[in-house]
Design an enzyme around this catalytic site. Structure first.
Site, PDB file in Angstrom:
ATOM      1  N   VAL A 263      -5.630   8.279   8.738  1.00 41.09           N
ATOM      2  CA  VAL A 263      -5.659   7.040   7.967  1.00 41.09           C
ATOM      3  C   VAL A 263      -5.806   5.860   8.912  1.00 41.09           C
ATOM      4  O   VAL A 263      -6.414   4.851   8.574  1.00 41.09           O
ATOM      5  CB  VAL A 263      -4.407   6.899   7.073  1.00 41.09           C
ATOM      6  CG1 VAL A 263      -3.141   6.815   7.910  1.00 41.09           C
ATOM      7  CG2 VAL A 263      -4.517   5.699   6.158  1.00 41.09           C
TER       8      VAL A 263
ATOM      9  N   ARG B  56      -2.713 -13.157   0.859  1.00 40.98           N
ATOM     10  CA  ARG B  56      -2.178 -14.265   0.072  1.00 40.98           C
ATOM     11  C   ARG B  56      -2.480 -14.110  -1.416  1.00 40.98           C
ATOM     12  O   ARG B  56      -2.403 -15.077  -2.177  1.00 40.98           O
ATOM     13  CB  ARG B  56      -2.768 -15.587   0.582  1.00 40.98           C
ATOM     14  CG  ARG B  56      -2.307 -15.946   1.995  1.00 40.98           C
ATOM     15  CD  ARG B  56      -0.822 -16.248   2.031  1.00 40.98           C
ATOM     16  NE  ARG B  56      -0.332 -16.530   3.380  1.00 40.98           N
ATOM     17  CZ  ARG B  56       0.926 -16.858   3.674  1.00 40.98           C
ATOM     18  NH1 ARG B  56       1.825 -16.924   2.696  1.00 40.98           N
ATOM     19  NH2 ARG B  56       1.282 -17.082   4.921  1.00 40.98           N
TER      20      ARG B  56
ATOM     21  N   ARG C 163       0.969 -11.825  -6.180  1.00 35.70           N
ATOM     22  CA  ARG C 163       1.446 -10.573  -6.753  1.00 35.70           C
ATOM     23  C   ARG C 163       2.673 -10.790  -7.642  1.00 35.70           C
ATOM     24  O   ARG C 163       3.372  -9.837  -7.971  1.00 35.70           O
ATOM     25  CB  ARG C 163       1.828  -9.595  -5.631  1.00 35.70           C
ATOM     26  CG  ARG C 163       0.668  -8.921  -4.913  1.00 35.70           C
ATOM     27  CD  ARG C 163       1.221  -7.876  -3.930  1.00 35.70           C
ATOM     28  NE  ARG C 163       2.279  -7.069  -4.529  1.00 35.70           N
ATOM     29  CZ  ARG C 163       2.079  -5.910  -5.145  1.00 35.70           C
ATOM     30  NH1 ARG C 163       0.859  -5.427  -5.252  1.00 35.70           N
ATOM     31  NH2 ARG C 163       3.099  -5.243  -5.667  1.00 35.70           N
TER      32      ARG C 163
ATOM     33  N   HIS D 255       5.382  11.988  15.741  1.00 39.61           N
ATOM     34  CA  HIS D 255       4.260  11.617  14.874  1.00 39.61           C
ATOM     35  C   HIS D 255       3.908  12.745  13.891  1.00 39.61           C
ATOM     36  O   HIS D 255       2.779  13.237  13.854  1.00 39.61           O
ATOM     37  CB  HIS D 255       3.028  11.264  15.722  1.00 39.61           C
ATOM     38  CG  HIS D 255       2.077  10.337  15.003  1.00 39.61           C
ATOM     39  ND1 HIS D 255       1.264   9.456  15.655  1.00 39.61           N
ATOM     40  CD2 HIS D 255       1.802  10.162  13.674  1.00 39.61           C
ATOM     41  CE1 HIS D 255       0.537   8.781  14.786  1.00 39.61           C
ATOM     42  NE2 HIS D 255       0.851   9.186  13.575  1.00 39.61           N
ATOM     43  N   ILE D 256       4.890  13.115  13.087  1.00 39.86           N
ATOM     44  CA  ILE D 256       4.702  14.219  12.145  1.00 39.86           C
ATOM     45  C   ILE D 256       4.814  13.754  10.694  1.00 39.86           C
ATOM     46  O   ILE D 256       5.055  14.552   9.791  1.00 39.86           O
ATOM     47  CB  ILE D 256       5.710  15.358  12.411  1.00 39.86           C
ATOM     48  CG1 ILE D 256       7.160  14.870  12.271  1.00 39.86           C
ATOM     49  CG2 ILE D 256       5.488  15.951  13.795  1.00 39.86           C
ATOM     50  CD1 ILE D 256       8.193  15.986  12.326  1.00 39.86           C
ATOM     51  N   GLY D 257       4.594  12.461  10.469  1.00 43.79           N
ATOM     52  CA  GLY D 257       4.765  11.919   9.121  1.00 43.79           C
ATOM     53  C   GLY D 257       3.935  12.615   8.068  1.00 43.79           C
ATOM     54  O   GLY D 257       4.375  12.781   6.925  1.00 43.79           O
ATOM     55  N   SER D 258       2.731  13.030   8.415  1.00 43.11           N
ATOM     56  CA  SER D 258       1.855  13.691   7.431  1.00 43.11           C
ATOM     57  C   SER D 258       1.860  15.210   7.580  1.00 43.11           C
ATOM     58  O   SER D 258       1.021  15.889   6.989  1.00 43.11           O
ATOM     59  CB  SER D 258       0.420  13.178   7.584  1.00 43.11           C
ATOM     60  OG  SER D 258      -0.109  13.515   8.864  1.00 43.11           O
TER      61      SER D 258
END
Length: 342
Positions: free
Chosen positions: A78, A190, A193, A306-309
């Protein structure tokens, strides 16, 4: 015959899709490691397409070596900070990437890091693994940390997000189940939301969801998740000033990019007690982190590589999307998920 450079074997299913393309000549890095830069520069010459991962740096030199035939680069990630976007843009080369499919896995990992850091898992495990737990036994406040969410006292609890994209909002859904009462976030956009934030708060049963500036994000949050892209704009956005504004009971979680957080400032923050703890899936300088790195020896810092996914389902989905982006871009002129180059 189109020549395709594959900098890493991305799994049986995705590789089968690439090999099924008629008349394609695949040149595949043979090792289970990031492709050597000199090999990439040599083999990319004359290629129409390229598959890469975070481990390969797609530089101006490599793009230039490819020649005019290179039309599509597809990365199994990503993040795109390993790709020289300017080099691609000036040559009209398109870039595919793989967001969305990893949202849930990274959000899950973010919650895990927040819990591990707040509940003092690192020192507790160290005692257990050293065989010294028995010297202390159970204690009324041994290894206690701040609770995520309202807890038994029903206190106000605020979760903060640096960046408020898909992964942040998926993480917020999970945090709502812990009883947080408020959400604050900072993003560089900007776009108004207000209505969307009110609807999100009502949906999740929160008292408020609102955009704030960085100082307020730091000072009001009980846990902060940093989920902005890497790059010059976000380099050390979490610096000494930011960390000093945080609550002493607050936890910082970085599942985004290592350079977002100033490492030296974080070391000082943990040593001197500016914040309670930190949970890091990413760190500056990765993957070349020596065993002597100070953060590895901070009791209130949880670090994972770095194993988030890193779920099987997520990585397979990322690999297939990566392959589909390349195939679509070269055969139909349509990339399923394309990063807009500027």
């Amino acid at each position: 015959m189109p020549k395709i450079l594959v900098c890493r074997d991305i799994g049986d299913k995705a590789m089968a899709l690439l090999r099924a393309q008629p008349d394609w000549e695949l040149v595949v890095w043979p090792n289970d490691s990031p492709a050597d830069a000199r090999w990439v520069e040599d083999k990319v010459q004359g290629c129409a397409g390229m598959i890469c991962t975070l481990g390969e740096k797609i530089t101006e030199r490599i793009v230039g070596a490819a020649g005019d035939q290179l039309k599509v680069v597809s990365t199994m990630s990503v993040g795109v900070d390993h790709v020289d976007l300017h080099a691609l843009a000036k040559r009209g080369i398109r870039l595919g990437y793989t967001p969305d499919v990893l949202t849930d896995a990274v959000a899950d990992c973010s919650i895990m890091l927040a819990l591990m850091a707040s509940r003092c898992v690192t020192p507790a495990q160290s005692m257990l693994r050293s065989g010294t737990w028995g010297t202390l036994g159970w204690g009324p406040y041994l290894f206690c940390g701040p609770q995520l969410g309202a807890g038994p006292t029903g206190k106000q609890s605020t979760v903060g997000f640096l960046g408020f994209g898909r992964i942040s909002q998926a993480t917020l859904v999970r945090m709502a189940a812990f009883g947080v009462t408020h959400c604050v976030y900072y993003n560089s956009g900007r776009v108004d939301r207000t209505a969307a934030d009110a609807a999100l708060a009502a949906k999740l049963g929160l008292q408020s969801v609102k955009r704030v500036e960085l100082p307020e994000l730091a000072s009001t949050s009980d846990v902060i998740f940093t989920l902005v892209p890497g790059g010059k704009e976000t380099l050390h956005i979490v610096d000494e000033a930011f960390l000093r504004r945080m609550k002493k009971t607050a936890v910082l979680v970085n599942p985004g990019r290592g350079p977002i957080v100033d490492t030296n400032a974080l070391i000082d923050a943990l040593k001197e007690g500016w914040i309670w703890g930190a949970g890091l899936d990413v760190i500056e300088g990765e993957p070349h982190i020596p065993a002597t790195h100070p953060l590895l020896h901070e009791p209130r810092c949880v670090i994972i590589p770095h194993i988030g996914s890193a779920t099987i389902e997520t990585r397979e989905a990322m690999a297939m999307l990566c392959a589909q982006n390349l195939v679509g871009g070269l055969t139909e002129g349509k990339i399923d998920v394309e990063y807009t180059l500027s």
